[in-house]
Design a protein around this motif. Structure first.
Motif, PDB file in Angstrom:
ATOM      1  N   ARG A 143       0.831  -1.063  -0.020  1.00 54.94           N
ATOM      2  CA  ARG A 143      -0.109   0.029  -0.090  1.00 54.94           C
ATOM      3  C   ARG A 143       0.890   1.081  -0.090  1.00 54.94           C
ATOM      4  NH1 ARG A 143      -4.728  -2.047   3.347  1.00 54.94           N
ATOM      5  NH2 ARG A 143      -5.456   0.251   3.369  1.00 54.94           N
ATOM      6  N   PRO A 144       0.331   2.308  -0.694  1.00 57.19           N
ATOM      7  CA  PRO A 144       1.406   3.599  -0.807  1.00 57.19           C
ATOM      8  C   PRO A 144       1.651   4.125   0.343  1.00 57.19           C
ATOM      9  CG  PRO A 144      -0.478   3.479  -2.533  1.00 57.19           C
ATOM     10  CD  PRO A 144      -0.667   2.237  -1.641  1.00 57.19           C
ATOM     11  N   GLU A 145       0.729   3.974   1.424  1.00 54.93           N
ATOM     12  CA  GLU A 145       0.984   4.553   2.747  1.00 54.93           C
ATOM     13  C   GLU A 145       1.858   3.777   3.605  1.00 54.93           C
ATOM     14  OE1 GLU A 145      -2.145   3.334   1.648  1.00 54.93           O
ATOM     15  OE2 GLU A 145      -3.345   2.542   2.979  1.00 54.93           O
ATOM     16  N   TRP A 146       2.446   2.788   3.173  1.00 60.97           N
ATOM     17  CA  TRP A 146       3.406   1.819   3.785  1.00 60.97           C
ATOM     18  C   TRP A 146       4.895   2.741   3.322  1.00 60.97           C
ATOM     19  CZ3 TRP A 146       1.363  -3.684   2.982  1.00 60.97           C
ATOM     20  CH2 TRP A 146       0.428  -3.921   3.629  1.00 60.97           C
ATOM     21  N   GLY A 147       5.021   3.644   2.382  1.00 63.14           N
ATOM     22  CA  GLY A 147       6.113   4.211   2.000  1.00 63.14           C
ATOM     23  C   GLY A 147       7.179   3.155   1.273  1.00 63.14           C
ATOM     24  N   GLY A 148       8.316   3.129   1.644  1.00 66.33           N
ATOM     25  CA  GLY A 148       9.283   1.962   1.162  1.00 66.33           C
ATOM     26  C   GLY A 148       9.427   2.300  -0.495  1.00 66.33           C
ATOM     27  N   GLN A 149       9.009   3.632  -1.126  1.00 64.09           N
ATOM     28  CA  GLN A 149       9.248   3.560  -2.372  1.00 64.09           C
ATOM     29  C   GLN A 149      10.689   3.589  -2.759  1.00 64.09           C
ATOM     30  OE1 GLN A 149       7.536   5.666  -0.501  1.00 64.09           O
ATOM     31  NE2 GLN A 149       5.847   6.234  -1.197  1.00 64.09           N
ATOM     32  N   LEU A 150      11.101   3.087  -3.959  1.00 66.30           N
ATOM     33  CA  LEU A 150      12.387   3.260  -4.681  1.00 66.30           C
ATOM     34  C   LEU A 150      12.387   4.829  -5.202  1.00 66.30           C
ATOM     35  CD1 LEU A 150      15.018   2.566  -6.094  1.00 66.30           C
ATOM     36  CD2 LEU A 150      13.850   1.950  -8.009  1.00 66.30           C
ATOM     37  N   ARG A 151      13.003   5.887  -4.898  1.00 69.99           N
ATOM     38  CA  ARG A 151      12.973   6.989  -5.458  1.00 69.99           C
ATOM     39  C   ARG A 151      14.389   7.069  -6.217  1.00 69.99           C
ATOM     40  NH1 ARG A 151      11.703  12.297  -2.033  1.00 69.99           N
ATOM     41  NH2 ARG A 151       9.554  11.333  -2.424  1.00 69.99           N
ATOM     42  N   ALA A 152      13.972   7.150  -7.697  1.00 69.26           N
ATOM     43  CA  ALA A 152      14.869   7.550  -8.618  1.00 69.26           C
ATOM     44  C   ALA A 152      15.252   8.868  -9.019  1.00 69.26           C
ATOM     45  CB  ALA A 152      14.852   6.389  -9.743  1.00 69.26           C
ATOM     46  N   HIS A 153      16.506   9.388  -9.015  1.00 69.82           N
ATOM     47  CA  HIS A 153      16.688  10.725  -9.552  1.00 69.82           C
ATOM     48  C   HIS A 153      16.979  10.746 -10.897  1.00 69.82           C
ATOM     49  CE1 HIS A 153      16.389  12.267  -5.359  1.00 69.82           C
ATOM     50  NE2 HIS A 153      16.968  11.070  -5.124  1.00 69.82           N
ATOM     51  N   LEU A 154      16.096  11.076 -11.789  1.00 69.16           N
ATOM     52  CA  LEU A 154      16.177  11.078 -13.308  1.00 69.16           C
ATOM     53  C   LEU A 154      16.389  12.392 -13.721  1.00 69.16           C
ATOM     54  CD1 LEU A 154      12.974   8.862 -14.090  1.00 69.16           C
ATOM     55  CD2 LEU A 154      15.405   8.280 -13.432  1.00 69.16           C
ATOM     56  N   PRO A 155      16.940  12.316 -15.053  1.00 70.43           N
ATOM     57  CA  PRO A 155      17.303  13.766 -15.459  1.00 70.43           C
ATOM     58  C   PRO A 155      16.271  14.928 -15.306  1.00 70.43           C
ATOM     59  CG  PRO A 155      17.920  12.030 -17.147  1.00 70.43           C
ATOM     60  CD  PRO A 155      17.034  11.533 -15.764  1.00 70.43           C
ATOM     61  N   GLU A 156      15.079  14.511 -15.413  1.00 75.31           N
ATOM     62  CA  GLU A 156      13.704  15.610 -14.937  1.00 75.31           C
ATOM     63  C   GLU A 156      13.332  15.658 -13.754  1.00 75.31           C
ATOM     64  OE1 GLU A 156      13.938  13.166 -17.442  1.00 75.31           O
ATOM     65  OE2 GLU A 156      12.588  11.529 -16.687  1.00 75.31           O
ATOM     66  N   GLY A 157      13.720  14.713 -12.973  1.00 76.31           N
ATOM     67  CA  GLY A 157      13.550  15.029 -11.545  1.00 76.31           C
ATOM     68  C   GLY A 157      13.107  13.598 -11.000  1.00 76.31           C
ATOM     69  N   PRO A 158      12.594  13.606  -9.668  1.00 80.37           N
ATOM     70  CA  PRO A 158      12.621  12.394  -8.977  1.00 80.37           C
ATOM     71  C   PRO A 158      11.364  11.712  -9.248  1.00 80.37           C
ATOM     72  CG  PRO A 158      12.312  14.179  -7.523  1.00 80.37           C
ATOM     73  CD  PRO A 158      12.671  14.458  -8.771  1.00 80.37           C
ATOM     74  N   VAL A 159      11.447  10.165  -9.489  1.00 80.58           N
ATOM     75  CA  VAL A 159      10.201   9.592  -9.694  1.00 80.58           C
ATOM     76  C   VAL A 159      10.096   8.391  -8.597  1.00 80.58           C
ATOM     77  CG1 VAL A 159       9.867   9.617 -12.020  1.00 80.58           C
ATOM     78  CG2 VAL A 159      11.136   7.813 -11.173  1.00 80.58           C
ATOM     79  N   ASP A 160       9.032   8.049  -8.152  1.00 78.86           N
ATOM     80  CA  ASP A 160       8.874   7.161  -6.905  1.00 78.86           C
ATOM     81  C   ASP A 160       8.217   5.813  -7.644  1.00 78.86           C
ATOM     82  OD1 ASP A 160       9.961   8.933  -5.099  1.00 78.86           O
ATOM     83  OD2 ASP A 160       8.170   9.304  -4.126  1.00 78.86           O
ATOM     84  N   VAL A 161       8.784   4.643  -7.308  1.00 74.35           N
ATOM     85  CA  VAL A 161       8.031   3.494  -7.683  1.00 74.35           C
ATOM     86  C   VAL A 161       8.059   2.596  -6.314  1.00 74.35           C
ATOM     87  CG1 VAL A 161       8.759   1.351  -9.047  1.00 74.35           C
ATOM     88  CG2 VAL A 161       9.710   3.736  -9.571  1.00 74.35           C
ATOM     89  N   LEU A 162       6.591   2.117  -6.542  1.00 69.91           N
ATOM     90  CA  LEU A 162       6.130   1.115  -5.318  1.00 69.91           C
ATOM     91  C   LEU A 162       7.051  -0.226  -5.482  1.00 69.91           C
ATOM     92  CD1 LEU A 162       2.498   2.090  -4.870  1.00 69.91           C
ATOM     93  CD2 LEU A 162       4.336   2.556  -3.445  1.00 69.91           C
ATOM     94  N   PRO A 163       7.204  -0.991  -4.387  1.00 72.40           N
ATOM     95  CA  PRO A 163       8.108  -2.247  -4.424  1.00 72.40           C
ATOM     96  C   PRO A 163       6.940  -3.425  -4.511  1.00 72.40           C
ATOM     97  CG  PRO A 163       7.677  -1.636  -2.172  1.00 72.40           C
ATOM     98  CD  PRO A 163       6.960  -0.398  -2.812  1.00 72.40           C
ATOM     99  N   ARG A 164       6.125  -3.512  -5.702  1.00 76.20           N
ATOM    100  CA  ARG A 164       5.023  -4.307  -5.723  1.00 76.20           C
ATOM    101  C   ARG A 164       5.513  -5.654  -6.159  1.00 76.20           C
ATOM    102  NH1 ARG A 164       1.005  -0.352  -8.380  1.00 76.20           N
ATOM    103  NH2 ARG A 164       0.018   0.360  -6.500  1.00 76.20           N
ATOM    104  N   LEU A 165       4.837  -6.698  -5.706  1.00 74.68           N
ATOM    105  CA  LEU A 165       5.015  -7.972  -5.978  1.00 74.68           C
ATOM    106  C   LEU A 165       5.222  -8.355  -7.378  1.00 74.68           C
ATOM    107  CD1 LEU A 165       4.907 -11.023  -4.497  1.00 74.68           C
ATOM    108  CD2 LEU A 165       2.614 -11.137  -5.457  1.00 74.68           C
ATOM    109  N   ASP A 166       6.489  -8.942  -7.592  1.00 68.10           N
ATOM    110  CA  ASP A 166       6.886  -9.374  -9.257  1.00 68.10           C
ATOM    111  C   ASP A 166       7.152  -8.285  -9.984  1.00 68.10           C
ATOM    112  OD1 ASP A 166       7.507 -11.402 -10.802  1.00 68.10           O
ATOM    113  OD2 ASP A 166       5.432 -11.580 -11.743  1.00 68.10           O
ATOM    114  N   ARG A 167       7.615  -7.044  -9.593  1.00 63.66           N
ATOM    115  CA  ARG A 167       7.788  -5.799 -10.321  1.00 63.66           C
ATOM    116  C   ARG A 167       9.282  -5.755 -10.441  1.00 63.66           C
ATOM    117  NH1 ARG A 167       5.306   0.091  -8.938  1.00 63.66           N
ATOM    118  NH2 ARG A 167       4.011  -0.878 -10.670  1.00 63.66           N
ATOM    119  N   LEU A 168       9.930  -5.668 -11.517  1.00 67.77           N
ATOM    120  CA  LEU A 168      11.344  -5.829 -11.933  1.00 67.77           C
ATOM    121  C   LEU A 168      11.753  -4.208 -12.129  1.00 67.77           C
ATOM    122  CD1 LEU A 168      13.780  -7.642 -12.122  1.00 67.77           C
ATOM    123  CD2 LEU A 168      13.342  -7.732 -14.538  1.00 67.77           C
TER     124      LEU A 168
END
Ligand code: OGA
Ligand code: NI
Length: 209
Positions: A143-168
């Motif tokens: 759940r998004p409210e559990w935090g734990g996002q991978l925050r990647a600093h891309l050329p255009e700015g940060p993006v957050d990715v949730l650590p969902r089951l079976d996501r690569l």
């Protein structure tokens, strides 16, 4: 059970990686395998097989990184299929990125309540050890409210990715600065780092011997 092969990277995936962005694949290795792998890591945690992660050479700096990790051995009977899939990914990345990725190492990581990993690169420019990072997440119904996002600093700015089951998530280790935001529920992942050939040892130059 047949292992699924990951679809090859498209030209636009290759361009995204080269530009310092992420490639994200859902339903990567199979949900069933992801659930079973999570069970394996839960067992390892119970058995005390996960240790405080080191940063750099031997340091255990909880301020930067507070997850628990273990290296996965290729002959580990519980995770053989995962190794085979990460090996398949090595072959695919070598072919599609036209990089010579000869070796890889797989690390299991568990972020307990409040654990995080501050901003870092997985490799330093000019140090051609780690070339490609691939992170496979093992968290059903995250759940998004559990935090734990991978925050990647891309050329255009940060993006957050949730650590969902079976996501690569795949990116170039030297190019993408990233961090893990504090996780409020146990968060499991396995990361494979793909490397080039072992550098040749420096031999004495016979002309100056
Ligand atoms: C790492 C890392 C990110 C994640 O282990 O180097 O950055 O999302 N992991 O688990
Ligand atoms: Ni990292």
């Amino acid at each position: 059970m047949a292992l699924r092969a990951l679809a090859p990277l498209s030209e636009s995936d290759v361009d995204e990686l080269a530009a310092g962005r992420l490639v994200i694949r859902d339903n990567a290795f199979g949900e069933d395998l992801a659930r079973r792998s999570r069970e394996v890591l839960l067992g390892w945690r119970e058995q005390g097989r996960l240790d405080a992660a080191g940063v750099g050479r031997g340091g255990k700096i909880a301020r930067i990184r507070s997850d628990l990790t273990a290296w996965v051995q290729p002959d580990d009977p519980e995770l053989t299929e995962v190794f085979v899939l990460f090996e398949g990914l090595r072959q695919g990345l070598t072919r599609d990125l036209r990089l010579s990725l000869q070796r890889f190492a797989v690390q299991a990581a568990c972020y307990e309540q409040g654990a995080a990993y501050g901003p870092h690169f997985d490799a330093f420019r000019g140090d051609h050890s780690r070339r490609v990072t691939a992170i496979w997440y093992l968290n059903p119904n995250w759940r998004p409210e559990w935090g734990g996002q991978l925050r990647a600093h891309l050329p255009e700015g940060p993006v957050d990715v949730l650590p969902r089951l079976d996501r690569l998530v795949i990116f170039l280790s030297e190019q993408v600065k990233h961090e893990v935001l504090p996780a409020l529920a146990p968060r499991f992942a396995m990361t494979s780092w793909y490397r080039g050939a072992e550098p040749l040892p420096l031999l004495p130059d016979p002309r100056f011997g």
